[in-house]
Design a protein around this motif. Structure first.
Motif, short mmCIF file in Angstrom:
data_model
loop_
_atom_site.label_atom_id
_atom_site.label_comp_id
_atom_site.label_asym_id
_atom_site.label_seq_id
_atom_site.Cartn_x
_atom_site.Cartn_y
_atom_site.Cartn_z
N ILE A 79 0.85 -1.19 0.00
CA ILE A 79 0.00 0.00 0.00
C ILE A 79 0.89 1.24 0.00
N SER A 80 0.48 2.24 -0.74
CA SER A 80 1.22 3.50 -0.80
C SER A 80 0.32 4.63 -0.33
N GLY A 81 0.92 5.65 0.23
CA GLY A 81 0.13 6.78 0.68
C GLY A 81 1.00 7.96 1.05
N GLY A 82 0.33 9.01 1.50
CA GLY A 82 1.02 10.19 1.99
C GLY A 82 1.25 11.27 0.96
N GLY A 83 0.71 11.11 -0.24
CA GLY A 83 1.02 12.06 -1.29
C GLY A 83 -0.02 13.12 -1.52
N GLY A 84 -1.07 13.12 -0.74
CA GLY A 84 -2.16 14.04 -1.01
C GLY A 84 -1.90 15.47 -0.58
#
Length: 111
Positions: A79-84
């Protein structure tokens, strides 16, 4: 998006392929942490957390990969995240792009 794969290679080879692609084939990719648990019956679970700068997102994103041999095959969950940015966490598709590294590098081993 299905973000769990079964692959026909060992946990160690899976770890090495993902690490090579994210860290060694990238200018900004780095491994933040790696944690390994081994069982008495030689099964294991490895958790890796990567981060990488994406210009499209305007910041760094994380990619968490869990690789285990708890069943008869090597299983990979990612899972990838944190780019918003902003209220709606818009990242221009950067999180999905980062996550897609995993199935792309493992495509010939997916079962």
């Amino acid at each position: 998006m299905n973000n769990t794969l079964n692959v026909s290679i060992s946990v160690e080879k899976t770890v090495n392929l993902i690490y090579e692609e994210v860290v060694n084939c990238s200018i900004t990719g780095e491994l933040l942490d790696k944690y390994e648990i081994n069982s008495l019956d030689n099964k294991k679970c490895i958790v890796m957390v990567f981060d990488k700068h994406y210009y499209r997102a305007g910041n760094r994103l994380t990619l968490t990969v869990i690789i285990d041999s708890l069943e008869d095959v090597t299983r990979v969950h990612y899972i990838s995240g944190g780019g918003g940015k902003g209220l709606f966490n818009f990242d221009g598709g950067a999180s999905e792009s980062f996550a897609n590294i995993v199935p792309e590098v493992l495509k010939e081993y997916i079962i």
